[in-house]
Design an enzyme around this catalytic site. Sequence first.
Site, mmCIF file in Angstrom:
data_model
loop_
_atom_site.group_PDB
_atom_site.id
_atom_site.type_symbol
_atom_site.label_atom_id
_atom_site.label_comp_id
_atom_site.label_asym_id
_atom_site.label_seq_id
_atom_site.Cartn_x
_atom_site.Cartn_y
_atom_site.Cartn_z
ATOM 1 N N GLY A 1 52.543 -42.649 -8.527
ATOM 2 C CA GLY A 1 52.874 -42.798 -9.920
ATOM 3 C C GLY A 1 51.622 -43.016 -10.923
ATOM 4 O O GLY A 1 51.051 -43.835 -10.477
ATOM 5 N N PRO A 2 52.002 -43.084 -12.235
ATOM 6 C CA PRO A 2 50.818 -43.571 -13.109
ATOM 7 C C PRO A 2 51.069 -45.150 -13.278
ATOM 8 O O PRO A 2 51.953 -45.867 -12.567
ATOM 9 C CB PRO A 2 51.200 -42.919 -14.430
ATOM 10 C CG PRO A 2 52.761 -42.673 -14.289
ATOM 11 C CD PRO A 2 52.989 -42.331 -12.808
ATOM 12 N N PRO A 3 49.899 -45.744 -13.753
ATOM 13 C CA PRO A 3 49.927 -47.246 -14.021
ATOM 14 C C PRO A 3 51.053 -47.624 -14.669
ATOM 15 O O PRO A 3 51.520 -47.106 -15.913
ATOM 16 C CB PRO A 3 48.646 -47.447 -14.471
ATOM 17 C CG PRO A 3 47.567 -46.300 -14.238
ATOM 18 C CD PRO A 3 48.678 -45.024 -14.109
ATOM 19 N N GLY A 4 51.501 -48.701 -14.474
ATOM 20 C CA GLY A 4 52.557 -49.358 -15.254
ATOM 21 C C GLY A 4 53.921 -49.008 -14.985
ATOM 22 O O GLY A 4 54.955 -49.590 -15.791
ATOM 23 N N VAL A 5 54.107 -48.303 -14.211
ATOM 24 C CA VAL A 5 55.462 -48.041 -13.658
ATOM 25 C C VAL A 5 56.344 -48.969 -12.560
ATOM 26 O O VAL A 5 57.438 -48.795 -12.209
ATOM 27 C CB VAL A 5 55.512 -46.703 -13.096
ATOM 28 C CG1 VAL A 5 55.079 -45.381 -13.982
ATOM 29 C CG2 VAL A 5 54.936 -46.381 -11.751
ATOM 30 N N GLY A 6 55.360 -49.921 -12.258
ATOM 31 C CA GLY A 6 56.161 -51.189 -11.225
ATOM 32 C C GLY A 6 56.059 -50.756 -9.958
ATOM 33 O O GLY A 6 56.926 -51.363 -9.163
ATOM 34 N N LYS A 7 54.940 -50.165 -9.612
ATOM 35 C CA LYS A 7 54.926 -49.932 -8.076
ATOM 36 C C LYS A 7 54.560 -51.143 -7.142
ATOM 37 O O LYS A 7 55.135 -51.676 -6.127
ATOM 38 C CB LYS A 7 53.688 -49.107 -7.773
ATOM 39 C CG LYS A 7 53.743 -47.693 -8.482
ATOM 40 C CD LYS A 7 52.810 -46.729 -7.909
ATOM 41 C CE LYS A 7 51.315 -47.134 -8.602
ATOM 42 N NZ LYS A 7 51.326 -47.104 -10.072
ATOM 43 N N THR A 8 53.590 -51.916 -7.859
ATOM 44 C CA THR A 8 53.297 -53.292 -6.966
ATOM 45 C C THR A 8 54.640 -54.515 -7.211
ATOM 46 O O THR A 8 54.953 -54.923 -6.048
ATOM 47 C CB THR A 8 52.105 -53.870 -7.784
ATOM 48 O OG1 THR A 8 51.143 -52.899 -7.442
ATOM 49 C CG2 THR A 8 51.921 -55.386 -6.802
ATOM 50 N N SER B 1 47.442 -25.088 -13.326
ATOM 51 C CA SER B 1 48.775 -25.248 -14.106
ATOM 52 C C SER B 1 48.622 -24.806 -15.716
ATOM 53 O O SER B 1 49.389 -24.935 -16.443
ATOM 54 C CB SER B 1 49.317 -26.754 -14.159
ATOM 55 O OG SER B 1 48.566 -27.591 -14.597
ATOM 56 N N LYS C 1 55.383 -33.818 -16.547
ATOM 57 C CA LYS C 1 54.852 -33.092 -17.611
ATOM 58 C C LYS C 1 56.115 -33.011 -18.494
ATOM 59 O O LYS C 1 55.992 -33.170 -19.794
ATOM 60 C CB LYS C 1 54.623 -31.609 -17.112
ATOM 61 C CG LYS C 1 53.570 -31.530 -16.204
ATOM 62 C CD LYS C 1 53.137 -30.169 -15.766
ATOM 63 C CE LYS C 1 51.941 -30.148 -14.929
ATOM 64 N NZ LYS C 1 51.698 -28.652 -14.274
#
Length: 845
Positions: free
Chosen positions: A394-401, A719, A762
């Site tokens: 996912g993109p940065p800042g979505v809370g993966k870590t 795309s 998207k």
Amino acid sequence: MTNDSWKLDGVTDHLEIDTSPDEKQIPLPHELPILPLRGLVVFPLTAVPLTIGQPRSIRMVEDASLQDRLIGLVLSKNAEIETPLPADLHSVGTLALIHRKFSAPDGTIRLLVQGISRFKIIETVSTDPYIRAIVEPFQETREDGLEVSALLRNVKDQFTHISEMIPSFPEELVNNISIIEDPLRVVYTIANFQRMEVDEAQHILEIESLQEKLHHLVSILVRESEILELGQKIQNEARSKIEKYQREYYLREQIRAIQKELGEEDDVTSDVEDFRKKIEGINLPSEAKTQAQRELDRLSRLPSSSPEYGVIRTYLDWVVSLPWSKVTPDNLDITHARNILDEDHFGLKEVKERILEFLAVRLLRQQRGEELEKIPTSDSIRRERQGVILCFVGPPGVGKTSLGQSIARAMGRNFIHTALGGIRDEAEIRGHRRTYIGAMPGRIIQAMRRVNSKNPVFMLDEIDKLTYDFHGDPASALLEVLDPEQNTEFWDNYLEVPFDLSQVMFITTANVMDTIPVPLQDRMEIIRIPGYTEREKVEIAQHYLIPRQVRETGLFPQEVKFSQDAIQTVIRKYTRESGVRNLDRNLGGVCRKLAIRVAQNQNFPENITPEIVRETLGRPKFFGMEEIASRITLPGIATGLAVTSAGGDILFIEATQMPGSKGFTVTGSVGNVMQESARAAFSYVRSRMEKFAITPEQIDKIDIHLHIPAGSQPKDGPSAGITIITALVSLLTGRMVRPEVGMTGEITLRGQVLPVGGIKEKVLAAHRFGLKEVILPRLNEPDLEELPEEVISTIKFTFADTVDSVLDHVLEKPKRKRNYSQKATNIAKQRSSKESPDEQSSTGG
């Protein structure tokens, strides 16, 4: 007849029996009962104990005991046959006299028989109840002379030499043989006691010449003597080494005792004892324990000033400090885990469900382990794969870590984190070999030492940013780490022993999947976190971000209260991202501005409104739909949807024309795939010029320049096909593109619209930018099931199968008063009479 006769232990019985003159003159009967022997040859002139257990053998002995006590002893050719037939027996045997016989409590009969002479079987008379055969004498040829005397003396000397190398050999037997003068008796007596193969013993029995018997026996004794001498040499060498080690051990112990009494224990002794206690105190695997003890022995023999001393000491310190068997108990309470995950993160339903599934499986295996083991199944199915490898994309800042930390807290496991971004050396993963100066284990083993447990939650961050060069390929080195079938024995080059990683829960993170090698993707379970909607961002801000920022800036919760409109203003006007990292920063900026006023005892507003947000953060940075409308003011501009490393985003594609000769240029730092899409779109437009009311002269006298702004950012992917073709048709026909519509999809040369990936990312981007309608390929319609309800309710979705349907829907209808293409209008008027006036007006420029 089967035979279970075996030679009994002991030598005394052999020496008690001697051949009397009467026994020497016992004639050989014409017909003789035959007792088959297995694994034993009885020689003439010798006494041998036997055990009889077969019923027919017992009957034969009983019948012989009632008559002349004479039986024939013949070796069976195959010792594995329990009931040999006459054809399974050798033809030469020994006439024997039964001297003693008694019945044992186990039902067997013990015999002591005396060998008399040799015989040869002529014909078998009967096999029932036991074998009886017609026999004839088979006498030996006795030679005299010096060679026989020399051979006889050599045989006695070799036998004496052998007896000296065997401590348990009876001395009276050697003395008895030394006084025997009959060469034949010496041969048979020694052959009876000497260890040899049963075929060799039968060969000695069958040899007719006494001289040949002596020659053959000498070769057997010489070979046995050499074997015993070699074995004795090996035994002496081993004994000397053991004595040397014992002597050194005793001396070292004495030195340690003396040094301990004097208080002068050296560093080497102290280190060796310390490591020895640690090695014995931890539950090391057998291979690791053997390696550690080997290195410890080397360390004990080195002075502390030796360079190798420090290398070995560092290695042992790594070995004894690793968690070889230390595990933390799992908290398998599913309700507790769900509460922890909901407390730390809003949304992310798919990720939370996957963690709860893992806990449920572990709980069931614990509760039903015994019952499951009773179910018959193969070993490959029975083997449990405890480790889990998840990949959050996912993109940065979505809370993966932070999600990995919450998983560890919910399961009660330790958490360890290491970043893989920029690693280009394979040794960073597998470790360096100890032959190099400054060698260290790889990051995996280093992290396991820091976390000090065998089953942590291990997060490998930024796995998509691994690189490789001449030092190796670290992504390939991770294949063994992230494979549940292989990581039970992970090999680190520094440790040189396998380490079990099967109980580790690995979680990797990535922004995009394109840069992760396919074999590595195959070993991980991919879970996509596309981003958050505006409602989800508001909830995250209210429950997580604002309380944390208020606390970090030293404010009290009652001093700062953000209204929902203020939060939405920050989201819409100051951030444009899939995650919440910039939202967190901007909320922190508002709190810091208020902190300045509080620190200076100035008046400050407790309720944060959109106006206060504008005052503290300055002018807005983004304008949403207003910005899109300002960009699309002329024909030749279309709005596409794309997926980047920062999540979903919109993509403006601009096309313009200039005088030239059919030139086509594509700029904007686009990759090969997007360039191919642009050329395919241009070819499709040229193939349908009549449909779009475009003249050949119009194409031949212009150059077309296709540009994707923000050229410093690389762009690629299959795309943007329908967006490019929309921009080209809009340019050449002069028809404007509806600004509130975004689109994504690939095209073919025949005008078909192909499905694409990243639909959720998207559509979320379209929702952030305020688009009212999104055009998707028809085959992507099932992807809408993953979208939140608030997104589906605010965006109109149109599904297209062909390019024509896309163009008809997205291009504005041409106005008669506006003359974008006079030539196109003239061509439309000159169409064939088959077309109706309505059709002409709808297709004209």
